[in-house]
Motif scaffolding. Sequence first.
Motif, mmCIF file in Angstrom:
data_model
loop_
_atom_site.group_PDB
_atom_site.id
_atom_site.type_symbol
_atom_site.label_atom_id
_atom_site.label_comp_id
_atom_site.label_asym_id
_atom_site.label_seq_id
_atom_site.Cartn_x
_atom_site.Cartn_y
_atom_site.Cartn_z
ATOM 1 N N TYR A 150 -2.928 -12.172 3.827
ATOM 2 C CA TYR A 150 -2.066 -11.310 4.431
ATOM 3 C C TYR A 150 -2.621 -10.697 5.783
ATOM 4 N N ASN A 151 -3.912 -9.931 5.722
ATOM 5 C CA ASN A 151 -4.662 -9.188 6.575
ATOM 6 C C ASN A 151 -4.865 -9.799 7.593
ATOM 7 N N THR A 152 -5.446 -11.202 7.621
ATOM 8 C CA THR A 152 -5.815 -12.186 8.582
ATOM 9 C C THR A 152 -4.626 -13.005 9.195
ATOM 10 N N GLU A 153 -3.548 -13.572 8.498
ATOM 11 C CA GLU A 153 -2.807 -14.175 9.205
ATOM 12 C C GLU A 153 -1.491 -13.505 9.371
ATOM 13 N N THR A 154 -1.009 -12.913 8.300
ATOM 14 C CA THR A 154 0.437 -12.429 8.425
ATOM 15 C C THR A 154 0.619 -11.051 8.930
ATOM 16 N N ALA A 155 -0.346 -10.130 8.893
ATOM 17 C CA ALA A 155 -0.336 -8.953 9.664
ATOM 18 C C ALA A 155 -0.037 -9.197 11.181
ATOM 19 N N GLN A 156 -0.403 -10.249 11.607
ATOM 20 C CA GLN A 156 -0.246 -10.424 13.207
ATOM 21 C C GLN A 156 1.424 -10.545 13.422
ATOM 22 N N VAL A 157 2.212 -10.999 12.530
ATOM 23 C CA VAL A 157 3.532 -11.091 12.812
ATOM 24 C C VAL A 157 4.070 -9.695 13.229
ATOM 25 N N ALA A 158 3.634 -8.414 12.799
ATOM 26 C CA ALA A 158 4.009 -7.414 13.104
ATOM 27 C C ALA A 158 3.853 -7.112 14.551
ATOM 28 N N GLY A 159 2.687 -7.464 15.224
ATOM 29 C CA GLY A 159 2.859 -7.359 16.487
ATOM 30 C C GLY A 159 3.804 -8.023 17.320
ATOM 31 N N TYR A 160 4.241 -9.367 16.797
ATOM 32 C CA TYR A 160 5.267 -10.076 17.419
ATOM 33 C C TYR A 160 6.546 -9.186 17.579
ATOM 34 N N TYR A 161 6.899 -8.570 16.373
ATOM 35 C CA TYR A 161 8.055 -7.608 16.257
ATOM 36 C C TYR A 161 7.882 -6.378 17.144
ATOM 37 N N ALA A 162 6.516 -5.766 17.177
ATOM 38 C CA ALA A 162 6.474 -4.627 17.961
ATOM 39 C C ALA A 162 6.622 -4.910 19.277
ATOM 40 N N ALA A 163 6.077 -6.298 19.806
ATOM 41 C CA ALA A 163 6.649 -6.520 21.373
ATOM 42 C C ALA A 163 7.929 -6.437 21.616
ATOM 43 N N GLN A 164 8.892 -6.882 20.496
ATOM 44 C CA GLN A 164 10.245 -6.754 20.840
ATOM 45 C C GLN A 164 10.950 -5.382 20.458
ATOM 46 N N HIS A 165 9.958 -4.470 20.142
ATOM 47 C CA HIS A 165 10.544 -3.112 19.812
ATOM 48 C C HIS A 165 11.387 -2.925 18.854
ATOM 49 N N LYS A 166 10.875 -3.923 17.441
ATOM 50 C CA LYS A 166 11.466 -3.919 16.489
ATOM 51 C C LYS A 166 10.813 -3.616 15.089
ATOM 52 N N PHE A 167 9.735 -3.216 15.534
ATOM 53 C CA PHE A 167 8.912 -3.182 13.938
ATOM 54 C C PHE A 167 8.783 -1.494 13.948
ATOM 55 N N HIS A 168 8.927 -1.327 12.415
ATOM 56 C CA HIS A 168 8.756 0.034 11.841
ATOM 57 C C HIS A 168 7.853 -0.079 10.513
ATOM 58 N N ALA A 169 7.053 0.847 10.261
ATOM 59 C CA ALA A 169 6.222 0.997 9.049
ATOM 60 C C ALA A 169 6.278 2.056 8.441
ATOM 61 N N LEU A 170 6.430 1.924 7.012
ATOM 62 C CA LEU A 170 6.978 3.062 6.078
ATOM 63 C C LEU A 170 5.875 3.004 4.973
ATOM 64 N N ASN A 171 5.517 4.174 4.316
ATOM 65 C CA ASN A 171 4.506 4.178 3.432
ATOM 66 C C ASN A 171 5.315 3.612 2.118
ATOM 67 N N GLY A 172 4.396 2.583 1.489
ATOM 68 C CA GLY A 172 5.264 1.716 0.328
ATOM 69 C C GLY A 172 4.771 2.581 -0.976
ATOM 70 N N ILE A 173 4.193 3.595 -0.892
ATOM 71 C CA ILE A 173 3.855 4.271 -2.231
ATOM 72 C C ILE A 173 4.426 5.508 -2.467
ATOM 73 N N GLY A 174 5.072 5.625 -3.666
ATOM 74 C CA GLY A 174 6.104 6.907 -3.743
ATOM 75 C C GLY A 174 7.398 6.461 -4.460
ATOM 76 N N ASP A 175 8.187 7.322 -4.401
ATOM 77 C CA ASP A 175 9.362 7.238 -5.294
ATOM 78 C C ASP A 175 10.381 6.024 -4.732
ATOM 79 N N ILE A 176 10.669 5.005 -5.626
ATOM 80 C CA ILE A 176 11.499 3.952 -5.057
ATOM 81 C C ILE A 176 12.633 4.331 -4.262
ATOM 82 N N ASP A 177 13.485 5.287 -4.756
ATOM 83 C CA ASP A 177 14.739 5.419 -4.186
ATOM 84 C C ASP A 177 14.355 6.117 -2.837
ATOM 85 N N GLY A 178 13.400 7.065 -2.781
ATOM 86 C CA GLY A 178 12.868 7.813 -1.627
ATOM 87 C C GLY A 178 12.466 6.912 -0.391
#
Length: 207
Positions: A150-178
């Motif tokens: 994931y870190n070596t191959e897949t994470a690059q996909v984030a840059g692909y969508y960032a270039a299209q202004h479509k990328f957003h990151a959220l903290n995935g640790i915490g309350d599921i409903d939150g």
Amino acid sequence: MQNIVLFGPPGAGKGTQSQKLIAQYHLVHLSTGDLLRAQITEGTTLGLKAKKLMDEGLLVPDEVVIGMIGDALGKNQQAAGFIFDGFPRTVAQAASLDQLLAEHNTQVACMIALEVDEQELVKRLLERGKTSGRPDDQDESKIRRRVTIYNTETAQVAGYYAAQHKFHALNGIGDIDGIFAQICTLIDQHKPAQAEAPVAAIREVKA
Ligand code: AMP
């Protein structure tokens, strides 16, 4: 159509959040992992080949998963949109997804990444392995290999969508409903300005 890419390492909570999103937005859930596991259960040639790679925590070739997504899009032309879960995992897959969606007169609205650190991922997946029966969830070295890929191959996909202004990151640790509420806010911000016309309707106008 509203098409969402749910992104993140294995164990980030994509499957859990996808189930909640299906209920909220009535989108079609397309998980390439689930589609591959269905092929394994059916005992197809594709499934048998994929199983060897999956059990080792390695990626299945791009053309296999792209072909499956192409078929699924063709079968669900009337869908309100799609949640892509576990796809795209490489830049080549992302480029193919853009092309496939364009053929259906639609596009990716946004990519939402759930960020979780490796220690937590390993803990979650080993726990899931107690009930999932998945060989790739039961062995710590395979889990770590999946995270490394994931870190070596897949994470690059984030840059692909960032270039299209479509990328957003959220903290995935915490309350599921939150976390779900934050995902919904992002999806609502990316609602298509006006409904995209179904392909059939466009053909009718041109005729
Ligand atoms: P998942 O259920 O998303 O964790 O996927 C389980 C396994 O299926 C992965 O470790 C890969 O071996 C394979 N797989 C799922 N989706 C993809 C993809 N988009 N590209 C390549 N391999 C995939």
